[in-house]
Motif scaffolding. Structure first.
Motif, short mmCIF file in Angstrom:
data_model
loop_
_atom_site.label_atom_id
_atom_site.label_comp_id
_atom_site.label_asym_id
_atom_site.label_seq_id
_atom_site.Cartn_x
_atom_site.Cartn_y
_atom_site.Cartn_z
N CYS A 21 0.86 -1.18 0.00
CA CYS A 21 0.00 0.00 0.00
C CYS A 21 0.90 1.23 0.00
N ALA A 22 0.84 1.98 -1.08
CA ALA A 22 1.64 3.19 -1.20
C ALA A 22 0.80 4.39 -0.81
N ALA A 23 1.35 5.23 0.05
CA ALA A 23 0.66 6.42 0.52
C ALA A 23 1.27 7.67 -0.08
N SER A 24 0.44 8.64 -0.32
CA SER A 24 0.92 9.92 -0.84
C SER A 24 0.04 11.05 -0.33
N GLY A 25 0.58 12.24 -0.37
CA GLY A 25 -0.22 13.40 -0.05
C GLY A 25 -0.10 13.92 1.36
N ARG A 70 6.51 -1.66 7.38
CA ARG A 70 6.40 -0.39 6.67
C ARG A 70 7.80 0.12 6.35
N ASP A 71 7.86 0.85 5.24
CA ASP A 71 9.09 1.51 4.83
C ASP A 71 8.77 3.00 4.80
N ASN A 72 9.18 3.71 5.84
CA ASN A 72 8.83 5.12 5.94
C ASN A 72 9.51 5.97 4.86
N ALA A 73 10.63 5.49 4.33
CA ALA A 73 11.31 6.23 3.26
C ALA A 73 10.54 6.11 1.94
N LYS A 74 9.82 5.00 1.78
CA LYS A 74 9.06 4.78 0.54
C LYS A 74 7.57 5.04 0.72
N ASN A 75 7.18 5.45 1.94
CA ASN A 75 5.75 5.71 2.21
C ASN A 75 4.88 4.50 1.86
N THR A 76 5.34 3.34 2.24
CA THR A 76 4.66 2.11 1.85
C THR A 76 4.53 1.18 3.05
N VAL A 77 3.38 0.53 3.13
CA VAL A 77 3.16 -0.50 4.15
C VAL A 77 2.89 -1.82 3.42
#
Length: 116
Positions: A21-25, A70-77
């Protein structure tokens, strides 16, 4: 925040899948990230959640089989799902909850089907 989930599909019992799950915004680290699932005719339930510093929580039904990360650098869980069972069949939703405002966001859902 916008959430884009992927990785669902058809898998045989005992198999594995990894959801992303990629997060943005918005600022990713300000959100507790989670995965929920909803089987046909049932309510949406929490599968697993993870805080920005890596604290995790799992539903009893998936403990020892699923791993959230989660990878906080990639904004992904991610949700690594192993030893899948037919009862894991559901639409899986990515969720983000702000740590201060508690405002919640949902992704579009990705279908996981466990069947032989």
């Amino acid at each position: 925040v916008q959430l884009q989930a992927s990785g669902g599909g058809l898998v045989q019992p005992g198999g594995s899948l990894r959801l992303s799950c990629a997060a943005s915004g918005s600022i990713f680290r300000f959100y507790v990230m989670g995965w929920y699932r909803q089987a046909p005719g049932k309510q949406r339930d929490l599968v697993a959640s993870i805080t920005s510093d890596g604290n995790t929580n799992y539903a009893d039904s998936v403990k020892g089989r699923f791993t959230i990360s989660r990878d906080n650098a990639k904004n992904t869980v991610y949700l690594q799902m192993n030893s899948l069972k037919p009862e894991d069949t559901a639409v899986y939703y990515c969720n983000a909850q702000h740590i201060i405002t508690r405002r919640t966001f949902w992704g579009q859902g990705t279908l996981v089907t466990v069947s032989s």
